[in-house]
Design a protein around this motif. Structure first.
Motif, PDB file in Angstrom:
ATOM      1  N   GLU A  27       0.636  -1.408  -0.105  1.00  0.00           N
ATOM      2  CA  GLU A  27      -0.561   0.086   0.143  1.00  0.00           C
ATOM      3  C   GLU A  27       0.852   1.142  -0.090  1.00  0.00           C
ATOM      4  O   GLU A  27       2.030   1.118   0.648  1.00  0.00           O
ATOM      5  CB  GLU A  27      -0.821  -0.094   1.466  1.00  0.00           C
ATOM      6  N   THR A  28       0.596   1.827  -0.532  1.00  0.00           N
ATOM      7  CA  THR A  28       1.167   3.586  -0.569  1.00  0.00           C
ATOM      8  C   THR A  28       1.212   3.751   0.464  1.00  0.00           C
ATOM      9  O   THR A  28       1.562   4.020   1.960  1.00  0.00           O
ATOM     10  CB  THR A  28       0.230   4.896  -0.812  1.00  0.00           C
ATOM     11  N   MET A  54      -1.916   3.825  12.349  1.00  0.00           N
ATOM     12  CA  MET A  54      -2.947   5.308  11.482  1.00  0.00           C
ATOM     13  C   MET A  54      -3.809   4.234  10.893  1.00  0.00           C
ATOM     14  O   MET A  54      -4.931   5.009  10.678  1.00  0.00           O
ATOM     15  CB  MET A  54      -1.919   6.224  11.120  1.00  0.00           C
ATOM     16  N   THR A  55      -4.070   3.078  10.230  1.00  0.00           N
ATOM     17  CA  THR A  55      -4.427   1.738   9.729  1.00  0.00           C
ATOM     18  C   THR A  55      -4.756   1.136  10.331  1.00  0.00           C
ATOM     19  O   THR A  55      -4.103   0.468  11.405  1.00  0.00           O
ATOM     20  CB  THR A  55      -4.153   2.290   8.016  1.00  0.00           C
ATOM     21  N   GLY A  56      -5.939   0.791   9.985  1.00  0.00           N
ATOM     22  CA  GLY A  56      -6.336  -1.141  10.428  1.00  0.00           C
ATOM     23  C   GLY A  56      -6.776  -1.067  11.489  1.00  0.00           C
ATOM     24  O   GLY A  56      -7.772  -0.236  11.910  1.00  0.00           O
ATOM     25  N   ALA A  57      -6.670  -2.334  12.227  1.00  0.00           N
ATOM     26  CA  ALA A  57      -7.491  -2.788  13.620  1.00  0.00           C
ATOM     27  C   ALA A  57      -7.084  -1.724  14.497  1.00  0.00           C
ATOM     28  O   ALA A  57      -8.085  -1.765  15.333  1.00  0.00           O
ATOM     29  CB  ALA A  57      -6.914  -4.117  13.685  1.00  0.00           C
ATOM     30  N   ALA A  59      -6.332   1.354  14.738  1.00  0.00           N
ATOM     31  CA  ALA A  59      -5.568   2.580  14.239  1.00  0.00           C
ATOM     32  C   ALA A  59      -6.151   4.004  14.892  1.00  0.00           C
ATOM     33  O   ALA A  59      -5.631   5.014  15.522  1.00  0.00           O
ATOM     34  CB  ALA A  59      -7.259   2.749  12.352  1.00  0.00           C
ATOM     35  N   ALA A  60      -7.953   3.287  15.779  1.00  0.00           N
ATOM     36  CA  ALA A  60      -7.402   4.597  17.251  1.00  0.00           C
ATOM     37  C   ALA A  60      -7.149   4.800  17.992  1.00  0.00           C
ATOM     38  O   ALA A  60      -6.612   6.421  17.752  1.00  0.00           O
ATOM     39  CB  ALA A  60      -9.434   3.790  17.638  1.00  0.00           C
ATOM     40  N   MET A  64      -4.893   8.513  18.193  1.00  0.00           N
ATOM     41  CA  MET A  64      -5.231   8.634  19.947  1.00  0.00           C
ATOM     42  C   MET A  64      -3.625   9.067  20.244  1.00  0.00           C
ATOM     43  O   MET A  64      -3.418  10.649  21.199  1.00  0.00           O
ATOM     44  CB  MET A  64      -6.236   7.866  20.822  1.00  0.00           C
ATOM     45  N   TYR A 247     -10.338  -3.011  19.871  1.00  0.00           N
ATOM     46  CA  TYR A 247     -11.767  -1.903  20.585  1.00  0.00           C
ATOM     47  C   TYR A 247     -13.011  -3.014  19.456  1.00  0.00           C
ATOM     48  O   TYR A 247     -13.864  -3.024  20.153  1.00  0.00           O
ATOM     49  CB  TYR A 247     -11.614  -0.965  20.458  1.00  0.00           C
ATOM     50  N   GLY A 248     -12.187  -2.969  18.151  1.00  0.00           N
ATOM     51  CA  GLY A 248     -13.452  -3.256  17.027  1.00  0.00           C
ATOM     52  C   GLY A 248     -14.060  -4.307  17.468  1.00  0.00           C
ATOM     53  O   GLY A 248     -15.244  -4.371  17.570  1.00  0.00           O
ATOM     54  N   GLU A 276     -14.771   3.944  19.712  1.00  0.00           N
ATOM     55  CA  GLU A 276     -15.627   3.586  18.427  1.00  0.00           C
ATOM     56  C   GLU A 276     -15.606   1.951  19.392  1.00  0.00           C
ATOM     57  O   GLU A 276     -17.043   1.446  18.817  1.00  0.00           O
ATOM     58  CB  GLU A 276     -14.115   3.040  17.500  1.00  0.00           C
TER      59      GLU A 276
ATOM     60  N   ARG B 119      -9.907   4.805  10.753  1.00  0.00           N
ATOM     61  CA  ARG B 119     -10.534   4.150  11.741  1.00  0.00           C
ATOM     62  C   ARG B 119     -11.834   4.100  11.802  1.00  0.00           C
ATOM     63  O   ARG B 119     -12.609   4.467  10.563  1.00  0.00           O
ATOM     64  CB  ARG B 119     -10.690   5.845  12.385  1.00  0.00           C
ATOM     65  N   GLN B 216     -18.707  -3.089  11.598  1.00  0.00           N
ATOM     66  CA  GLN B 216     -17.405  -2.299  12.228  1.00  0.00           C
ATOM     67  C   GLN B 216     -17.063  -1.895  10.324  1.00  0.00           C
ATOM     68  O   GLN B 216     -16.907  -3.013   9.595  1.00  0.00           O
ATOM     69  CB  GLN B 216     -16.589  -3.634  12.379  1.00  0.00           C
TER      70      GLN B 216
END
Lengths: 396, 297
Positions: A27-28, A54-57, A59-60, A64, A247-248, A276, B119, B216
């Motif tokens: 990915e970029t 910053m991305t993926g599972a 990310a949140a 933060m 969290y997800g 989330e 997110r 999600q």
């Protein structure tokens, strides 16, 4: 023809499987807004690297944390008369990416110190790299003991899981009166497996009953369906469920548990402190309880007050534990650079290791011989979609 | 495990299986007609969910109208994708289009990361679907009844469309022999566009159902379901719509039962799906209900 079609499909599947594997790797590279002054007169700039998901599972959590680091950078942008520059790299919640990110920071950007990463597995993936590169790293919230163990270059500003697991076991036993507990862990996260183990040990000791853990169930990061694990757990009829994880996944897990008619309390760890959890879990996550590092409701030091005020001004919302830990990690590094009066990574390492009675936003930070901070834990509960502060537990 | 546990596992398996079936239908339809494995199907599915999400969030239109519009809109995106990524390559070897499909898939994933952010977002579930029904000791959420129903309706509708309508007949002609079909006066471009529209529409419907079940939203959320539904389609016999539904159920039930009966193997849940695929390809490459492929002369 039939044969050939089969063969073609088989080859295809393998090709796709390998592509999926490196899909995340190709990915970029959206790494640096901060790295724009590349190769510029590096003598007047001190570069500090940040690698966070910053991305993926995760990310949140990463986002933060970075908010807190950036706030700290705005507050104190200079040390030893030189400007500090942040080089922020996304590790994409992926262990391989995380190792790559750390290598890149050391070799390409030549940073003097590194902050990160949220997620113990992500931090551990970079462990050997910072050790070999002899650049100190300060983790904000990776709580697995193995992150800093036997690694002279890894430090952290948070507590570790043997303490966190005990805190939650105590809560389950003393506050909830639980006698039987079930564990549901994410086997791909060192954080989740480690924390579960410490909970199990502490809970068995509290109940004095070797059979007090009625079920240990597993899942993988990225799973969406937990109904079979939950149905098995339901059959064992526990008093409480301990399910630390992202969290997800946790939000979906709790929602599915409630849909299956599981009504016992569900407990987790510090990763649950993300908006989330409530957004995805909705009403189902009401009443769940987790441990974390910090609360805006009970500031512990003078620095906490300042941090909370600044954070609210900049982001127009209440601060969270991860932002506070990011803030502290940055400040600890700057303090060490100042005391070292040098920008040599090895000197900085030695001074970080000596950090004692440092006034941080999350509390007084003293690093022990492993490079871990010994700090109090905060217990929070989800009430009306908000994280409500219950109590603070001091380390013994 | 008691009887109740077993029944609950069965209900869980049917719930997951019908979702796989729903998404596999679109996958297999595009293959059946164009002999093209559309690897971007999973990412179209992802786009469908996000479009629905923004539709519900930013308009005050009733949710079911948003669902319909979002599905149609996603269908149009699929149509556009075909125009941009596949049509210019139609005369090229099949493998070129396939690689183009994989490229389209990566493009859409990264597009998702840039536009929607890394997110996760929470899918706004209409209240109707939040109800849980208790039958004896078995808890079944409302959506578990809805998904198989939707799958069945789409299966019937699609079968009718392909076997009974004129456009459907043109599609079948196209799948048999594309050059002869065009000589017979069939507008190839139009038929292929319709095929992609329907395929992407179905992906969006599957996406919405997925969002209600697993609320999600993430830009890479289409990857795994996409692969799993590809597997379901191959198990059933790629190109065969009823087969895809069957394959979806087999895969969903299989996954749930693997975790339920052999909890130690939970970590191999995804591996199970791929092993199943390899086994099928080795012993019956045309799938359970696949048509015999005869050499065209």
């Amino acid at each position: 023809m039939k044969r050939r079609l089969g063969l073609l499909l088989l080859v295809l599947v393998l090709a796709v499987a390998s592509l999926v594997g490196c899909g995340e790797a190709t990915e970029t590279d959206q790494a640096d807004d901060a790295g724009e002054t590349e190769e510029s007169a590096s003598d007047d700039v001190i570069k500090i690297g940040v690698f966070e998901p910053m991305t993926g599972a995760n990310a949140a959590g990463g986002e933060m944390t970075v908010e807190g680091i950036e706030l700290a950078h705005e507050t104190r942008g200079e040390v030893l008369g030189k400007k500090v520059e942040l080089v922020i790299v996304d590790n994409k919640s992926d262990k391989v990416e995380s190792a790559n990110a750390a290598s890149r920071l050391i070799e390409k950007d030549e940073v003097v110190a590194i902050i990160g990463s949220y997620g113990s597995s992500l931090a551990m993936a970079a462990g050997d790299i910072v050790k070999r590169g002899e650049v100190p790293a300060v983790g904000c919230s990776p709580t697995n003991p193995l992150v800093t163990l036997d690694n002279d270059y890894y430090f952290r500003v948070c507590f570790i899981d043997p303490f966190q697991g005990t805190v939650m076991a105590n809560y389950a036993f003393n506050e909830l009166g639980a006698k039987k507990a079930a564990i549901i862990q994410d086997v791909t996260q060192d954080y989740s497996v480690g924390l579960s183990k410490y909970f199990v040990d502490a809970f068995k000791e509290l109940t004095g009953d070797e059979d007090s853990i009625v079920e240990i169930s597993s899942y993988n990061t990225g799973d969406q369906d937990f109904t079979s694990q939950l149905t098995n757990v339901k059959g064992k009829d526990p008093d409480v469920i301990f399910a630390p994880g992202n969290y997800g996944e946790s939000a979906l897990l709790i929602k599915q548990a409630r849909d299956l008619g599981i009504e016992v309390p569900i407990l987790g760890g510090d990763t649950w402190e993300a908006p989330e959890l409530v957004e995805i879990g909705g009403e189902a996550v009401e009443g769940t309880v987790f441990s974390t590092h910090f609360t805006a409701e009970a500031p512990v030091t003078d620095v906490s007050e300042v941090f909370l005020e600044q954070y609210k001004e900049k982001f127009d919302k209440e601060a969270n534990a991860f932002a506070a830990l990011g803030y502290d990690a940055y400040m600890v590094i700057l303090d060490a650079i100042e005391r070292a009066n040098s920008t040599d990574p090895k000197d900085i390492r030695d001074k970080i290791a000596e950090t004692a009675d440092f006034m941080g936003a999350t509390g007084i930070i003293t690093l022990d011989e492993n490079g871990d901070a010994v700090k109090s834990a905060v217990i929070k509960k989800v009430v009306d979609g908000e994280f409500e502060y219950l109590t603070t537990v001091e380390p013994n | 495990m008691g009887n109740q546990g077993l029944l609950q596992h069965l209900a869980n398996g049917i719930s997951l299986g019908s979702l796989y079936a729903l998404i596999a239908i679109g996958y297999t339809m595009v293959y059946g007609i164009l002999r093209l494995i559309n690897f971007a199907h999973g990412d179209i599915f992802m786009l469908g969910i996000y479009i629905t999400y923004y539709g519900v969030l930013f308009t005050s239109i009733p949710w079911w109208i948003v669902f319909i519009f979002a599905s149609v809109f996603t269908g149009l995106i699929g149509l556009l994708l075909e125009k941009v990524a596949y049509r210019p390559l139609r005369e090229s070897p099949r493998i070129t289009i396939l690689i183009s499909a994989i490229g389209a898939s990566f493009f859409l994933q990264n597009f998702g990361i840039v536009v929607f952010g890394g997110r996760p977002k929470a899918f706004p579930i209409p209240n109707v679907f939040n109800r849980v029904v208790k039958l004896g000791g078995v808890s079944i959420s409302m959506i578990t009844f809805v998904i198989p129903l939707v799958t069945l309706l789409l299966l019937l509708g699609l079968t009718y469309f392909i076997t009974k309508t004129k456009t459907g007949m043109a599609m079948r002609a196209l799948s048999k022999d594309y050059e002869t079909a065009s000589l017979m006066g069939i507008d190839i471009n139009r038929i292929i566009s319709i095929t992609f529209f329907i395929g992407s529409f179905l992906a969006a419907v599957g996406g919405i159902m997925w969002g209600i079940r697993y609320p999600q939203l993430m830009p890479l959320m289409g990857v795994m379901p996409g692969l799993k539904c590809f597997i379901a389609a191959v198990i059933g016999g790629i190109g065969n719509i009823t087969g895809a539904v069957l394959g979806g159920f087999i895969l969903g039930l299989g996954e749930i039962m693997l975790v339920a009966l052999l909890p130690k193997l939970t970590g191999y849940r995804d591996a199970f799906a791929f092993i199943l695929l390899i086994v099928i390809l080795l012993i019956k490459p045309t799938g359970l209900m696949g048509e015999k492929i005869t050499e065209k002369v």
